[in-house]
Design a protein around this motif. Structure first.
Motif, PDB file in Angstrom:
ATOM      1  N   PHE A   2       0.844  -1.209   0.000  1.00 51.80           N
ATOM      2  CA  PHE A   2       0.000   0.000   0.000  1.00 51.80           C
ATOM      3  C   PHE A   2       0.871   1.247   0.000  1.00 51.80           C
ATOM      4  CE2 PHE A   2      -3.245   2.412   2.888  1.00 51.80           C
ATOM      5  CZ  PHE A   2      -3.615   3.222   1.829  1.00 51.80           C
ATOM      6  N   ALA A   3       1.825   1.291   0.918  1.00 53.94           N
ATOM      7  CA  ALA A   3       2.703   2.462   1.032  1.00 53.94           C
ATOM      8  C   ALA A   3       3.527   2.683  -0.229  1.00 53.94           C
ATOM      9  CB  ALA A   3       3.619   2.306   2.237  1.00 53.94           C
ATOM     10  N   SER A   4       3.968   1.602  -0.854  1.00 58.98           N
ATOM     11  CA  SER A   4       4.776   1.716  -2.081  1.00 58.98           C
ATOM     12  C   SER A   4       3.981   2.386  -3.192  1.00 58.98           C
ATOM     13  CB  SER A   4       5.248   0.333  -2.538  1.00 58.98           C
ATOM     14  OG  SER A   4       6.126  -0.231  -1.577  1.00 58.98           O
ATOM     15  N   GLU A   5       2.675   2.129  -3.221  1.00 60.59           N
ATOM     16  CA  GLU A   5       1.840   2.688  -4.279  1.00 60.59           C
ATOM     17  C   GLU A   5       1.456   4.144  -4.028  1.00 60.59           C
ATOM     18  OE1 GLU A   5      -1.394   0.261  -5.613  1.00 60.59           O
ATOM     19  OE2 GLU A   5      -0.146  -1.535  -5.755  1.00 60.59           O
ATOM     20  N   ILE A   6       1.562   4.607  -2.770  1.00 61.55           N
ATOM     21  CA  ILE A   6       1.208   6.001  -2.464  1.00 61.55           C
ATOM     22  C   ILE A   6       2.436   6.799  -1.997  1.00 61.55           C
ATOM     23  CG2 ILE A   6      -1.179   5.376  -1.926  1.00 61.55           C
ATOM     24  CD1 ILE A   6      -0.529   5.711   1.046  1.00 61.55           C
ATOM     25  N   LEU A   7       3.618   6.244  -2.244  1.00 59.34           N
ATOM     26  CA  LEU A   7       4.851   6.862  -1.766  1.00 59.34           C
ATOM     27  C   LEU A   7       5.073   8.257  -2.335  1.00 59.34           C
ATOM     28  CD1 LEU A   7       7.375   6.478  -0.019  1.00 59.34           C
ATOM     29  CD2 LEU A   7       8.488   5.395  -1.983  1.00 59.34           C
ATOM     30  N   SER A   8       4.633   8.484  -3.556  1.00 61.08           N
ATOM     31  CA  SER A   8       4.846   9.796  -4.179  1.00 61.08           C
ATOM     32  C   SER A   8       3.707  10.773  -3.895  1.00 61.08           C
ATOM     33  CB  SER A   8       5.001   9.635  -5.699  1.00 61.08           C
ATOM     34  OG  SER A   8       3.843   9.040  -6.262  1.00 61.08           O
ATOM     35  N   SER A   9       2.773  10.379  -3.049  1.00 61.66           N
ATOM     36  CA  SER A   9       1.634  11.236  -2.718  1.00 61.66           C
ATOM     37  C   SER A   9       1.917  12.000  -1.425  1.00 61.66           C
ATOM     38  CB  SER A   9       0.372  10.384  -2.543  1.00 61.66           C
ATOM     39  OG  SER A   9       0.430   9.678  -1.301  1.00 61.66           O
ATOM     40  N   PRO A  10       1.077  12.981  -1.080  1.00 58.89           N
ATOM     41  CA  PRO A  10       1.271  13.736   0.170  1.00 58.89           C
ATOM     42  C   PRO A  10       1.199  12.875   1.430  1.00 58.89           C
ATOM     43  CG  PRO A  10      -0.202  14.922  -1.306  1.00 58.89           C
ATOM     44  CD  PRO A  10       0.004  13.575  -1.907  1.00 58.89           C
ATOM     45  N   VAL A  51       3.688  12.881   5.995  1.00 56.75           N
ATOM     46  CA  VAL A  51       3.245  13.048   7.381  1.00 56.75           C
ATOM     47  C   VAL A  51       4.437  12.922   8.324  1.00 56.75           C
ATOM     48  CG1 VAL A  51       0.926  12.187   6.906  1.00 56.75           C
ATOM     49  CG2 VAL A  51       2.719  10.585   7.628  1.00 56.75           C
ATOM     50  N   ASP A  52       4.242  13.338   9.575  1.00 57.17           N
ATOM     51  CA  ASP A  52       5.327  13.270  10.561  1.00 57.17           C
ATOM     52  C   ASP A  52       5.374  11.930  11.295  1.00 57.17           C
ATOM     53  OD1 ASP A  52       6.189  16.023  10.214  1.00 57.17           O
ATOM     54  OD2 ASP A  52       4.313  16.580  11.213  1.00 57.17           O
ATOM     55  N   ILE A  53       4.211  11.436  11.678  1.00 60.41           N
ATOM     56  CA  ILE A  53       4.144  10.198  12.460  1.00 60.41           C
ATOM     57  C   ILE A  53       2.918   9.392  12.069  1.00 60.41           C
ATOM     58  CG2 ILE A  53       5.409  10.978  14.509  1.00 60.41           C
ATOM     59  CD1 ILE A  53       2.793  11.774  15.752  1.00 60.41           C
ATOM     60  N   LEU A  54       2.958   8.094  12.395  1.00 61.26           N
ATOM     61  CA  LEU A  54       1.827   7.211  12.156  1.00 61.26           C
ATOM     62  C   LEU A  54       1.232   6.780  13.503  1.00 61.26           C
ATOM     63  CD1 LEU A  54       3.475   7.015   9.452  1.00 61.26           C
ATOM     64  CD2 LEU A  54       2.649   4.656   9.288  1.00 61.26           C
ATOM     65  N   GLU A  64      -2.046  -1.819  13.888  1.00 56.39           N
ATOM     66  CA  GLU A  64      -0.644  -1.544  14.214  1.00 56.39           C
ATOM     67  C   GLU A  64       0.302  -2.258  13.258  1.00 56.39           C
ATOM     68  OE1 GLU A  64       2.406  -2.191  17.978  1.00 56.39           O
ATOM     69  OE2 GLU A  64       0.255  -1.942  18.372  1.00 56.39           O
ATOM     70  N   VAL A  65      -0.020  -3.499  12.861  1.00 56.98           N
ATOM     71  CA  VAL A  65       0.880  -4.204  11.946  1.00 56.98           C
ATOM     72  C   VAL A  65       0.800  -3.625  10.534  1.00 56.98           C
ATOM     73  CG1 VAL A  65       1.004  -6.327  13.284  1.00 56.98           C
ATOM     74  CG2 VAL A  65      -0.784  -6.101  11.575  1.00 56.98           C
ATOM     75  N   ILE A  66      -0.389  -3.132  10.146  1.00 59.55           N
ATOM     76  CA  ILE A  66      -0.496  -2.421   8.864  1.00 59.55           C
ATOM     77  C   ILE A  66       0.366  -1.172   8.906  1.00 59.55           C
ATOM     78  CG2 ILE A  66      -2.052  -1.140   7.332  1.00 59.55           C
ATOM     79  CD1 ILE A  66      -4.311  -3.049   8.332  1.00 59.55           C
ATOM     80  N   ALA A  67       0.269  -0.427  10.020  1.00 61.47           N
ATOM     81  CA  ALA A  67       1.082   0.783  10.179  1.00 61.47           C
ATOM     82  C   ALA A  67       2.567   0.463  10.144  1.00 61.47           C
ATOM     83  CB  ALA A  67       0.722   1.481  11.489  1.00 61.47           C
ATOM     84  N   ALA A  68       2.956  -0.688  10.700  1.00 57.57           N
ATOM     85  CA  ALA A  68       4.369  -1.088  10.686  1.00 57.57           C
ATOM     86  C   ALA A  68       4.868  -1.289   9.262  1.00 57.57           C
ATOM     87  CB  ALA A  68       4.563  -2.367  11.495  1.00 57.57           C
ATOM     88  N   GLY A  69       4.029  -1.887   8.421  1.00 57.43           N
ATOM     89  CA  GLY A  69       4.399  -2.055   7.022  1.00 57.43           C
ATOM     90  C   GLY A  69       4.522  -0.731   6.300  1.00 57.43           C
ATOM     91  N   ILE A  70       3.571   0.169   6.533  1.00 52.60           N
ATOM     92  CA  ILE A  70       3.613   1.498   5.916  1.00 52.60           C
ATOM     93  C   ILE A  70       4.846   2.259   6.383  1.00 52.60           C
ATOM     94  CG2 ILE A  70       2.447   3.743   5.796  1.00 52.60           C
ATOM     95  CD1 ILE A  70      -0.225   2.244   6.053  1.00 52.60           C
ATOM     96  N   ILE A  95       8.191   1.659   4.587  1.00 48.80           N
ATOM     97  CA  ILE A  95       8.349   2.304   3.278  1.00 48.80           C
ATOM     98  C   ILE A  95       8.452   3.811   3.416  1.00 48.80           C
ATOM     99  CG2 ILE A  95       7.334   2.600   0.988  1.00 48.80           C
ATOM    100  CD1 ILE A  95       8.275  -0.272   1.627  1.00 48.80           C
ATOM    101  N   PHE A  96       7.651   4.391   4.304  1.00 48.51           N
ATOM    102  CA  PHE A  96       7.666   5.841   4.486  1.00 48.51           C
ATOM    103  C   PHE A  96       8.856   6.311   5.320  1.00 48.51           C
ATOM    104  CE2 PHE A  96       2.820   6.879   4.022  1.00 48.51           C
ATOM    105  CZ  PHE A  96       2.886   6.471   2.697  1.00 48.51           C
ATOM    106  N   ASN A  97       9.485   5.384   6.030  1.00 50.65           N
ATOM    107  CA  ASN A  97      10.581   5.718   6.954  1.00 50.65           C
ATOM    108  C   ASN A  97      10.118   6.713   8.019  1.00 50.65           C
ATOM    109  OD1 ASN A  97      13.217   5.521   7.982  1.00 50.65           O
ATOM    110  ND2 ASN A  97      13.944   7.230   6.750  1.00 50.65           N
ATOM    111  N   LYS A  98       8.987   6.392   8.631  1.00 51.38           N
ATOM    112  CA  LYS A  98       8.402   7.218   9.684  1.00 51.38           C
ATOM    113  C   LYS A  98       8.275   6.396  10.959  1.00 51.38           C
ATOM    114  CE  LYS A  98       7.567  10.574   6.712  1.00 51.38           C
ATOM    115  NZ  LYS A  98       8.266  11.879   6.752  1.00 51.38           N
ATOM    116  N   ILE A  99       8.100   7.086  12.087  1.00 51.46           N
ATOM    117  CA  ILE A  99       7.924   6.380  13.347  1.00 51.46           C
ATOM    118  C   ILE A  99       6.439   6.133  13.612  1.00 51.46           C
ATOM    119  CG2 ILE A  99      10.035   7.345  14.339  1.00 51.46           C
ATOM    120  CD1 ILE A  99       8.217   9.170  16.046  1.00 51.46           C
TER     121      ILE A  99
END
Length: 226
Positions: A99-107, A111-114, A133-139, A142-146
């Motif tokens: 999911f994150a890979s497909e929206i990586l170039s979007s706004p 974001v700052d945090i998940l 939480e595990v979905i957020a971990a996957g995102i 890719i986003f390199n966010k906490i």
């Protein structure tokens, strides 16, 4: 190592969670065909999409999106069910990454945090993990966010939302969340992550308490929309 992997695959074959076919060594969770045919929404490409519209006139959401459509009885309903009830945390992580890979170039990636939508401690204990939480971990990979899991807290247990009207869902969730440590999200843009959005009542309740913190902005990303 490849020989060992092949042997393991022979004795413990991995199957596509959607169609049940045998996965190749390069496939994860879904076979190539099922991954290609995910009923994607592409909502991240335009701001006035149906998920965003769920919150119009209700709560101030910066942006909102869902990756795919959730249809009852579809193969992808099985994916969500296995993630939530069959202990398949790997589904959430891998689908979150995709999911994150497909929206990586979007706004959404700016974001700052998940923050995942929290489960009540009792339900968390029964299930063993929070699927959001595990979905957020996957995102986050890719986003390199906490990810912050100790800020938004579900304060009381709520009965199931199934078969409730939109208003009943909102009343059922009203006042059920609190912010534990406001300093951690002060003036931050938060991406609120959940598995499936239906009427948006749960997310609205979460966003309400987050937006009470000075300078906080909230965007929303869910794996699916019902």
């Amino acid at each position: 190592m490849e020989i060992l992997k092949d042997l393991f695959q022979f004795f413990f074959p991995e199957l596509c969670v959607a169609c049940g076919q045998l996965l190749t060594s390069k496939e994860k969770i879904l076979c190539t065909s099922c991954f290609y045919h995910i009923p994607r929404t592409d909502f991240h490409k335009f701001t006035d999409n149906p998920v965003s519209q769920l919150f119009w006139g209700r709560i101030r959401i910066e942006s909102a999106t869902s990756w795919f459509y959730y249809f009852k009885g579809s193969a992808y309903q099985s994916l969500i069910h296995k993630l939530k009830y069959n202990g398949r945390k790997d589904i959430g992580i891998e689908m979150g990454k995709a999911f994150a890979s497909e929206i990586l170039s979007s706004p959404f990636s700016k974001v700052d945090i998940l923050i995942p939508v929290p489960l009540h401690p009792g339900k968390l204990s029964d299930r063993g993990y929070n699927q959001s939480e595990v979905i957020a971990a996957g995102i986050a990979c890719i986003f390199n966010k906490i990810i912050l899991t100790d800020v938004l807290i579900r304060s009381t247990f709520t009965e199931t939302q199934t078969r409730k009207s939109r208003f009943e869902r909102f009343k059922n969730m009203e006042g059920k969340f609190i912010v534990n440590d406001k300093l951690k999200i002060l003036h931050k843009h938060v991406l609120l992550v959940d598995d499936v959005v239906t009427t948006g009542s749960t997310i609205e309740s979460c966003a309400q308490v987050l937006l009470e913190v000075p300078g906080v902005r909230v965007s929303v990303a869910t794996l699916a929309v019902a």
